[in-house]
Write an enzyme that holds these catalytic residues in place. Structure first.
Site, mmCIF file in Angstrom:
data_model
loop_
_atom_site.group_PDB
_atom_site.id
_atom_site.type_symbol
_atom_site.label_atom_id
_atom_site.label_comp_id
_atom_site.label_asym_id
_atom_site.label_seq_id
_atom_site.Cartn_x
_atom_site.Cartn_y
_atom_site.Cartn_z
ATOM 1 N N TYR A 236 -1.499 -0.792 10.355
ATOM 2 C CA TYR A 236 -1.528 -1.053 8.910
ATOM 3 C C TYR A 236 -0.236 -0.570 8.249
ATOM 4 C CZ TYR A 236 -3.478 -1.119 4.149
ATOM 5 O OH TYR A 236 -3.710 -1.359 2.813
ATOM 6 N N SER B 111 0.873 -1.184 0.000
ATOM 7 C CA SER B 111 0.000 0.000 0.000
ATOM 8 C C SER B 111 0.903 1.225 0.000
ATOM 9 C CB SER B 111 -0.858 0.012 1.269
ATOM 10 O OG SER B 111 -1.400 1.297 1.485
HETATM 11 N N1 LIG Z 1 -8.573 -0.964 -1.728
HETATM 12 C C1 LIG Z 1 -7.583 -0.108 -1.542
HETATM 13 O O1 LIG Z 1 -7.736 1.118 -1.691
HETATM 14 C C2 LIG Z 1 -6.219 -0.622 -1.176
HETATM 15 C C3 LIG Z 1 -5.145 0.274 -1.221
HETATM 16 C C4 LIG Z 1 -3.868 -0.172 -0.916
HETATM 17 C C5 LIG Z 1 -3.666 -1.490 -0.595
HETATM 18 N N2 LIG Z 1 -4.707 -2.359 -0.547
HETATM 19 C C6 LIG Z 1 -4.426 -3.754 -0.196
HETATM 20 O O2 LIG Z 1 -5.093 -4.600 -1.098
HETATM 21 C C7 LIG Z 1 -5.324 -5.868 -0.482
HETATM 22 C C8 LIG Z 1 -6.770 -6.269 -0.745
HETATM 23 O O3 LIG Z 1 -7.614 -5.337 -0.098
HETATM 24 P P1 LIG Z 1 -9.002 -4.840 -0.698
HETATM 25 O O4 LIG Z 1 -9.024 -3.379 -0.591
HETATM 26 O O5 LIG Z 1 -9.275 -5.491 -1.988
HETATM 27 O O6 LIG Z 1 -9.996 -5.342 0.459
HETATM 28 P P2 LIG Z 1 -11.008 -6.543 0.605
HETATM 29 O O7 LIG Z 1 -11.982 -6.554 -0.513
HETATM 30 O O8 LIG Z 1 -11.525 -6.408 1.990
HETATM 31 O O9 LIG Z 1 -10.100 -7.848 0.467
HETATM 32 C C9 LIG Z 1 -9.376 -8.369 1.530
HETATM 33 C C10 LIG Z 1 -9.098 -9.835 1.272
HETATM 34 O O10 LIG Z 1 -8.235 -10.316 2.316
HETATM 35 C C11 LIG Z 1 -8.801 -11.489 2.879
HETATM 36 N N3 LIG Z 1 -8.557 -11.580 4.313
HETATM 37 C C12 LIG Z 1 -8.923 -10.708 5.284
HETATM 38 N N4 LIG Z 1 -8.631 -11.202 6.499
HETATM 39 C C13 LIG Z 1 -8.061 -12.421 6.293
HETATM 40 C C14 LIG Z 1 -7.575 -13.447 7.152
HETATM 41 N N5 LIG Z 1 -7.626 -13.339 8.487
HETATM 42 N N6 LIG Z 1 -7.062 -14.561 6.591
HETATM 43 C C15 LIG Z 1 -7.016 -14.701 5.247
HETATM 44 N N7 LIG Z 1 -7.485 -13.778 4.377
HETATM 45 C C16 LIG Z 1 -8.010 -12.664 4.906
HETATM 46 C C17 LIG Z 1 -10.315 -11.345 2.656
HETATM 47 O O11 LIG Z 1 -10.900 -12.644 2.688
HETATM 48 P P3 LIG Z 1 -12.428 -12.924 3.160
HETATM 49 O O12 LIG Z 1 -13.205 -11.678 2.863
HETATM 50 O O13 LIG Z 1 -12.839 -14.103 2.354
HETATM 51 O O14 LIG Z 1 -12.399 -13.208 4.634
HETATM 52 C C18 LIG Z 1 -10.367 -10.688 1.279
HETATM 53 O O15 LIG Z 1 -10.303 -11.659 0.267
HETATM 54 C C19 LIG Z 1 -4.967 -5.699 0.996
HETATM 55 O O16 LIG Z 1 -3.685 -6.240 1.240
HETATM 56 C C20 LIG Z 1 -4.941 -4.182 1.174
HETATM 57 O O17 LIG Z 1 -4.064 -3.791 2.198
HETATM 58 C C21 LIG Z 1 -5.992 -1.950 -0.810
#
Ligand SMILES: NC(=O)c1ccc[n+]([C@@H]2O[C@H](COP(=O)([O-])OP(=O)(O)OC[C@H]3O[C@@H](n4cnc5c(N)ncnc54)[C@H](OP(=O)(O)O)[C@@H]3O)[C@@H](O)[C@H]2O)c1
Length: 259
Positions: free
Chosen positions: A158, A145
């Protein structure tokens, strides 16, 4: 486009958001996919259905990354599905927002580090060992991130997890370059996903964020998928230990909106 046809890729956290976008884009490129999820059964079924329209070679696996003892068995299962893996995308993560004063014992802090840092560390190490044992190279993409580089209030857990993920990416790239294993970071900025859509699409919020970004808009999960495809591909063959920041210029401007 990326020469990824038939590459076997494990994507963690593919049940929603960026991971689901990565799965769709990599399936379009002809990859065979192992898609991981934790709790979101309906989400992973939707990703699976979307991917199957593009490529039948896909399977799903469940694991809670807070249970670190289960990671090795999880990885071995993932490796066996297509008799090996060519790439690993460590995408699963918890976006923890808490002020330190509300987490004095660091419970959320520890949980965040387990899922966002320890799990990718362990999975990448298992992947590298398996590649070495099989005499093959491989590519790892760690979804970090911009908070690894520049952060703000609420994000101590985070930001610590993502800055450390950036750091271990560099160390692992150095350690494993000799085996033909590349390790890079994708560092997204603000990408609306199911978890954040409702808030980020409020007109005032959208104006605040988009004004802070020289590109003037949010990123998309498809764009994160294409960046991942590039990092996995031979087009990035000379790239390892690097951070690919995709944030519409947010941190270059250095102006996070006030929370
Ligand atoms: N969206 C943004 O703006 C953004 C920006 C920078 C970085 N990121 C990074 O992108 C990645 C994905 O995030 P997202 O924004 O797409 O959010 P998201 O839709 O909430 O996805 C998060 C994923 O991580 C899994 N997860 C959460 N807790 C877990 C656990 N205890 N064990 C195994 N898996 C787990 C969830 O699985 P389940 O739902 O099936 O439990 C889900 O598939 C993350 O690493 C986040 O830090 C996102």
């Amino acid at each position: 486009m990326y020469g990824l046809k038939d590459k076997r890729i494990l994507i963690t956290g593919a049940s929603s958001g960026i991971g689901a976008g990565m799965a769709r884009v990599l399936a379009e490129q002809g990859c065979r996919l192992v898609l991981h999820y934790n709790q979101n059964q309906s989400g992973i079924e939707k990703t699976l259905a979307d991917v199957k329209k593009l490529n039948e070679d896909v399977d799903i696996l469940r694991c809670d990354f807070r249970e670190l003892d289960s990671l090795d068995a999880f990885f071995q299962q993932a490796w066996k599905i297509f008799d090996g893996l060519d790439g690993l995308v460590n995408n699963a993560g918890i976006v923890t927002k808490t002020v330190a004063l509300k987490d004095p014992q660091g419970e959320k802090f520890s949980e965040t580090l387990a899922v966002n840092l320890h799990a990718p560390y362990q999975l990448s190490t298992a992947f590298a060992q398996a590649c070495i044992d099989n005499g093959q190279g491989g590519a790892i993409v760690n979804n970090s991130s911009i908070h690894g580089q520049a952060t703000c209030e609420w994000f101590s857990a985070y930001a610590a997890s993502k800055a450390a993920l950036d750091a271990i990416t560099k160390v692992q790239a150095v350690e494993w370059g000799q085996y033909g294993i590349r390790v890079n970071v994708l560092a997204p900025g603000v990408v609306p996903v199911e978890r954040t859509d409702r808030i980020l699409n409020q007109p005032e919020m959208e104006k605040k964020w988009c004004n802070a970004m020289p590109a003037g808009r949010y990123g998309t999960t498809d764009e994160m998928g294409h960046a991942t495809a590039f990092l996995l591909s031979d087009a990035a063959q000379w790239m390892t230990g690097s951070i690919l920041t995709m944030d519409g210029g947010l941190i270059a401007r250095g102006n996070y909106p006030q929370r």
